[in-house]
Design an enzyme around this catalytic site. Structure first.
Site, PDB file in Angstrom:
ATOM      1  N   HIS A 141      -4.346  -0.037  -3.550  1.00 53.18           N
ATOM      2  CA  HIS A 141      -4.552  -1.339  -4.848  1.00 53.18           C
ATOM      3  C   HIS A 141      -6.393  -1.741  -4.571  1.00 53.18           C
ATOM      4  O   HIS A 141      -7.106  -2.021  -3.310  1.00 53.18           O
ATOM      5  CB  HIS A 141      -3.712  -1.895  -4.328  1.00 53.18           C
ATOM      6  N   ARG A 191       2.581   3.301 -12.954  1.00 52.40           N
ATOM      7  CA  ARG A 191       4.218   3.449 -12.985  1.00 52.40           C
ATOM      8  C   ARG A 191       4.037   2.852 -11.457  1.00 52.40           C
ATOM      9  O   ARG A 191       3.782   2.464 -10.608  1.00 52.40           O
ATOM     10  CB  ARG A 191       4.933   4.649 -13.837  1.00 52.40           C
TER      11      ARG A 191
HETATM   12  C1  GAR Z   1      -8.903   2.176  -8.924  1.00 55.75           C
HETATM   13  O1  GAR Z   1      -9.347   0.918  -9.009  1.00 55.75           O
HETATM   14  C2  GAR Z   1      -7.370   1.949  -8.210  1.00 55.75           C
HETATM   15  O2  GAR Z   1      -6.934   0.943  -7.448  1.00 55.75           O
HETATM   16  C3  GAR Z   1      -6.579   1.161  -9.607  1.00 55.75           C
HETATM   17  O3  GAR Z   1      -6.464   1.722 -10.679  1.00 55.75           O
HETATM   18  C4  GAR Z   1      -7.604   2.868 -10.155  1.00 55.75           C
HETATM   19  C5  GAR Z   1      -7.808   3.844 -10.278  1.00 55.75           C
HETATM   20  O4  GAR Z   1      -9.279   4.907 -10.811  1.00 55.75           O
HETATM   21  N1  GAR Z   1      -4.614   1.076  -9.418  1.00 55.75           N
HETATM   22  C6  GAR Z   1      -4.018  -0.060  -9.420  1.00 55.75           C
HETATM   23  O5  GAR Z   1      -4.814  -0.370  -9.702  1.00 55.75           O
HETATM   24  C7  GAR Z   1      -2.835   0.212  -9.174  1.00 55.75           C
HETATM   25  N2  GAR Z   1      -2.235  -0.447  -9.244  1.00 55.75           N
HETATM   26  P1  GAR Z   1      -9.251   6.413 -10.505  1.00 55.75           P
HETATM   27  O6  GAR Z   1      -7.832   6.774 -11.596  1.00 55.75           O
HETATM   28  O7  GAR Z   1     -11.271   6.434 -10.824  1.00 55.75           O
HETATM   29  O8  GAR Z   1      -9.037   6.466  -9.492  1.00 55.75           O
END
Ligand code: GAR
Length: 203
Positions: free
Chosen positions: A111, A93
């Site tokens: 990111h 969010r």
């Molecule tokens: C991660 O790769 C993070 O960089 C990305 O979601 C994943 C969460 O993984 N975040 C985004 O895309 C935000 N825009 P996790 O829950 O295993 O840490």
């Protein structure tokens, strides 16, 4: 010692990497709470397994932003847990003005791309479809934009000819799991200074 609150929506592998870095004494911090906007997100389960305070906050009525009553509830938890820094770790969010004001300069995000390329959702897939040869991950301060805040640290990852979205994301995540604790340690040690949009790291 730095008090970190983690906000997430999913698996929580970055939260786990932060916890591991603390246990390995590579990060001088403690996790004072894990907050998720998805009731059954595995990040909450991880928090509980590690004996950490875990909080579910219903994001309604909005789908893509944290605002209104949900934002108030998050702020309440952050204050109650004495959070010094808020680490977004797979939090899906957009953080709005109230939280940004209350934690000005103290909210960070990871990111899965080399910003400013490929902001927004499923950035690894965007990089693959675009035909990028190199992508990576970015740790940055959060501002009012989407993935636009000052950059603290980036790591590169090559895009291989036979990559699928899943294989590329997995290699990006390996880098994320080192980059995020590293950036947080710089903050914990007071080594980070903002000069305009540039984040300077004192060695
Ligand atoms: C991660 O790769 C993070 O960089 C990305 O979601 C994943 C969460 O993984 N975040 C985004 O895309 C935000 N825009 P996790 O829950 O295993 O840490």
């Amino acid at each position: 010692m730095l008090n970190i609150a983690i906000l997430g929506s999913g698996q929580g592998s970055n939260a786990q990497a932060i916890l591991d870095a603390i246990a390995a004494q590579k990060l001088d911090a403690r996790i004072v709470g894990v907050i998720a906007d998805v009731a059954d997100a595995f990040i909450l389960e991880r928090a509980r397994r590690n004996g950490l305070p875990a909080f579910y906050v219903d994001g309604a009525p909005f789908k893509t932003k944290l605002d209104g009553a949900a934002e108030q509830r998050v702020l309440e938890i952050l204050r109650q847990q004495h959070a010094g820094v808020v680490a977004l770790a797979g939090f899906m969010r957009i953080v709005k003005a109230g939280l940004l004001r209350a934690y000005a300069g103290r909210i960070v995000n990871i990111h899965p791309a080399l910003l400013p390329a490929f902001p927004g959702l499923r950035a690894w897939e965007q990089a693959l479809h675009y035909g990028a040869k190199v992508t990576g991950c970015t740790v940055h301060f959060v501002d009012e934009g989407t993935d636009t805040g000052p950059i603290i640290l980036q790591r590169t990852v090559p895009v291989l000819d036979d990559d699928t979205p899943a294989t590329l994301h997995a290699r990006i995540q390996e880098q994320e799991h080192e980059a995020y604790p590293q950036a947080l340690q710089w903050i914990a040690a007071g080594q980070v200074r903002l000069a305009g949009r540039r984040v300077l790291i004192r060695g």
